[in-house]
Scaffold this active site. Structure first.
Site, PDB file in Angstrom:
ATOM      1  N   SER A  82      23.673  38.093  -3.812  1.00 54.64           N
ATOM      2  CA  SER A  82      22.560  37.856  -2.884  1.00 54.64           C
ATOM      3  C   SER A  82      22.350  39.079  -2.010  1.00 54.64           C
ATOM      4  O   SER A  82      23.279  39.821  -1.698  1.00 54.64           O
ATOM      5  CB  SER A  82      22.854  36.632  -2.018  1.00 54.64           C
ATOM      6  OG  SER A  82      24.087  36.788  -1.327  1.00 54.64           O
ATOM      7  N   ARG A 101      12.239  42.766  -6.598  1.00 55.77           N
ATOM      8  CA  ARG A 101      12.039  44.107  -7.156  1.00 55.77           C
ATOM      9  C   ARG A 101      11.234  44.011  -8.453  1.00 55.77           C
ATOM     10  O   ARG A 101      11.723  43.520  -9.465  1.00 55.77           O
ATOM     11  CB  ARG A 101      13.390  44.774  -7.418  1.00 55.77           C
ATOM     12  CG  ARG A 101      14.176  45.071  -6.154  1.00 55.77           C
ATOM     13  CD  ARG A 101      15.488  45.776  -6.473  1.00 55.77           C
ATOM     14  NE  ARG A 101      16.156  46.264  -5.286  1.00 55.77           N
ATOM     15  CZ  ARG A 101      17.030  45.564  -4.565  1.00 55.77           C
ATOM     16  NH1 ARG A 101      17.325  44.325  -4.920  1.00 55.77           N
ATOM     17  NH2 ARG A 101      17.589  46.080  -3.488  1.00 55.77           N
ATOM     18  N   CYS A 120      27.068  27.153  -2.080  1.00 51.43           N
ATOM     19  CA  CYS A 120      28.486  27.412  -1.809  1.00 51.43           C
ATOM     20  C   CYS A 120      28.636  27.958  -0.402  1.00 51.43           C
ATOM     21  O   CYS A 120      27.737  28.609   0.126  1.00 51.43           O
ATOM     22  CB  CYS A 120      29.053  28.386  -2.832  1.00 51.43           C
ATOM     23  SG  CYS A 120      28.165  29.951  -2.961  1.00 51.43           S
ATOM     24  N   GLN A 144      34.394  36.493  -0.828  1.00 50.72           N
ATOM     25  CA  GLN A 144      33.387  35.961  -1.728  1.00 50.72           C
ATOM     26  C   GLN A 144      33.380  36.704  -3.055  1.00 50.72           C
ATOM     27  O   GLN A 144      33.186  36.095  -4.120  1.00 50.72           O
ATOM     28  CB  GLN A 144      32.012  36.040  -1.065  1.00 50.72           C
ATOM     29  CG  GLN A 144      31.872  35.126   0.141  1.00 50.72           C
ATOM     30  CD  GLN A 144      30.456  35.056   0.652  1.00 50.72           C
ATOM     31  OE1 GLN A 144      29.501  35.047  -0.109  1.00 50.72           O
ATOM     32  NE2 GLN A 144      30.323  35.013   1.970  1.00 50.72           N
ATOM     33  N   GLY A 198      31.678  29.357   2.780  1.00 51.88           N
ATOM     34  CA  GLY A 198      33.008  29.825   3.105  1.00 51.88           C
ATOM     35  C   GLY A 198      33.981  28.686   3.306  1.00 51.88           C
ATOM     36  O   GLY A 198      33.612  27.623   3.797  1.00 51.88           O
ATOM     37  N   CYS A 258      27.715  29.919   4.971  1.00 50.73           N
ATOM     38  CA  CYS A 258      26.406  30.092   4.334  1.00 50.73           C
ATOM     39  C   CYS A 258      25.583  28.813   4.331  1.00 50.73           C
ATOM     40  O   CYS A 258      24.365  28.864   4.162  1.00 50.73           O
ATOM     41  CB  CYS A 258      26.575  30.597   2.903  1.00 50.73           C
ATOM     42  SG  CYS A 258      27.250  32.268   2.796  1.00 50.73           S
ATOM     43  N   HIS A 301      19.345  36.437   1.343  1.00 49.91           N
ATOM     44  CA  HIS A 301      20.187  35.365   1.880  1.00 49.91           C
ATOM     45  C   HIS A 301      20.498  35.639   3.348  1.00 49.91           C
ATOM     46  O   HIS A 301      21.577  36.138   3.681  1.00 49.91           O
ATOM     47  CB  HIS A 301      21.464  35.288   1.045  1.00 49.91           C
ATOM     48  CG  HIS A 301      22.474  34.288   1.497  1.00 49.91           C
ATOM     49  ND1 HIS A 301      22.185  33.193   2.289  1.00 49.91           N
ATOM     50  CD2 HIS A 301      23.819  34.217   1.250  1.00 49.91           C
ATOM     51  CE1 HIS A 301      23.282  32.506   2.512  1.00 49.91           C
ATOM     52  NE2 HIS A 301      24.287  33.104   1.897  1.00 49.91           N
TER      53      HIS A 301
END
Length: 385
Positions: free
Chosen positions: A240, A214, A371, A159, A373, A89, A341
């Site tokens: 995300s 939203r 953060c 995750q 992986g 990420c 994301h």
């Protein structure tokens, strides 16, 4: 001492899964922001030393070094090379780090960094599944490794499991996470309505705004969602969004500023990356931030704005608890829970928003972290000029 400067930063609107960017070839999304970056800066594209883009799941239309493909698809000079980075990420943020490090080393003067991801076409972890299943192998980068099993056993690596572990360890309730998620949407909607994103956005055809926020979400709607893991607290609303998008940043040396008549907008003050427990996976921004502040001599109160990726609500809430950062300075225009994301693009996207918001608000220092992986986290600190 050499310096690295941020000259310009742009991004596409972030498209929702199946939304307005979903049918775009990833290389065309990358090309779109690369062209915009060159047009806005007025730099001769042939003067660029390298193009570094982040991208995960490099299969299908994202395979074959998409940094190079995107540059060529943009109609830009063939003599400029490109390289694609995968730090999960944090790939887009690591692309910025590599670009800045090249400039700081004195070996390059103008480097383009950024990222691209079309998750509508290539779902997360698709590359692992695509490679493993025809061979009858266990899916995943860790499955079947004797060394991994000897060290970490057969504990699940995902995750969602990491986010749940964080929520449990820090005592973060589902209600607290839902309040955080609602705030993310409200901040993102406010930012869009006030035009805070307008300068950083490069519309993609008819898509002129981020598709994720939203307006009609509520705590009641979030409370009605089932948890992703049985017995867990995390829901889709606290995670995300799956997204599509691209981002690009131009990093320049002092010599390049002079030679090309460029005006820097920020100075790269600090770059670092750290790692910790790969099973808990998502808590590395906490020690990474502490180390970055220690190395720079800054306190968290000296940081005017923070962009920390909202992979999950628990990640940011645990980071806030440990750092003592003021929530009113963190993700002030919403985060990935609302805005999405697009994996490989997010790192440079967050830097783009951080730069523009520092300019709008008049802040001096901005810190970015996320953060990644494998239990990793990049930290970037920029100083507005």
């Amino acid at each position: 001492m050499a310096e690295a400067y941020v000259v310009e930063a742009v991004r596409t609107p972030v498209g929702r899964r199946g939304g307005g960017l979903s049918t775009a070839h990833p290389a065309d999304l990358g090309a779109h922001v690369l062209r915009a970056l060159m047009d806005r800066t007025g730099v001769d594209p042939a003067a660029v030393d390298d193009v570094v883009l982040g991208c995960l799941d490099a299969v299908g239309p994202q395979a074959g070094d998409i940094a190079r493909t995107s540059w060529l698809a943009a109609g830009l000079p063939e003599e400029v090379p490109g390289v694609t980075v995968d730090r999960q990420c944090g790939s887009g943020q690591q692309a910025v780090h590599f670009a800045a490090q090249a400039v700081l080393s004195g070996t390059q003067d103008l480097v383009v960094a950024g990222g691209v991801q079309n998750m509508s076409q290539i779902p997360i972890a698709y590359a692992a599944r695509r490679a493993a299943e025809p061979l009858g192998l266990d899916v995943g980068p860790y499955a079947g490794s004797d060394g991994w099993r000897a060290r970490y056993g057969d504990r699940p690596v995902s995750q969602f499991h990491g986010a749940e572990m964080i929520a449990e360890q820090w005592g973060i309730t589902r209600a607290a996470m839902e309040e955080f998620a609602l705030r993310s949407h409200r901040r993102a909607v406010r930012a869009a309505d006030e035009g805070r994103f307008d300068r950083e956005l490069v519309p993609w055809r008819e898509v002129t705004a981020d598709e994720g926020p939203r307006r009609d979400t509520s705590l009641a709607k979030m409370a009605a969602l089932p948890p992703v893991l049985t017995g867990g607290t995390l829901t889709a609303a606290l995670s995300s969004q799956i997204s599509d998008g691209a981002s690009a940043v131009l990093i320049a040396s002092e010599r390049a500023l002079r030679d090309h008549g460029l005006t820097p907008r920020a100075r790269v003050h600090h770059l670092s990356v750290r790692a910790e427990d790969p099973i808990r996976m998502l808590s590395a921004p906490i020690p990474a931030t502490a180390r970055a502040l220690k190395r720079t001599g800054l306190t968290i109160d000296a940081i005017d704005l923070v962009e920390i990726n909202e992979a999950f609500a628990s990640v940011v809430l645990a980071w806030l608890h440990e750092t003592g950062a003021d929530p009113d300075r963190v993700n002030v225009n919403g985060g990935a829970i609302a805005l999405g994301h697009p994996l490989g693009a997010t790192g440079a996207k967050l830097l783009t928003t951080l730069l523009h918001e520092l300019e709008r608000s008049g802040g001096r220092y901005g810190l970015q972290t996320m953060c990644e992986g494998g239990g990793q986290a990049n930290v970037t600190i920029i100083e507005r000029l």
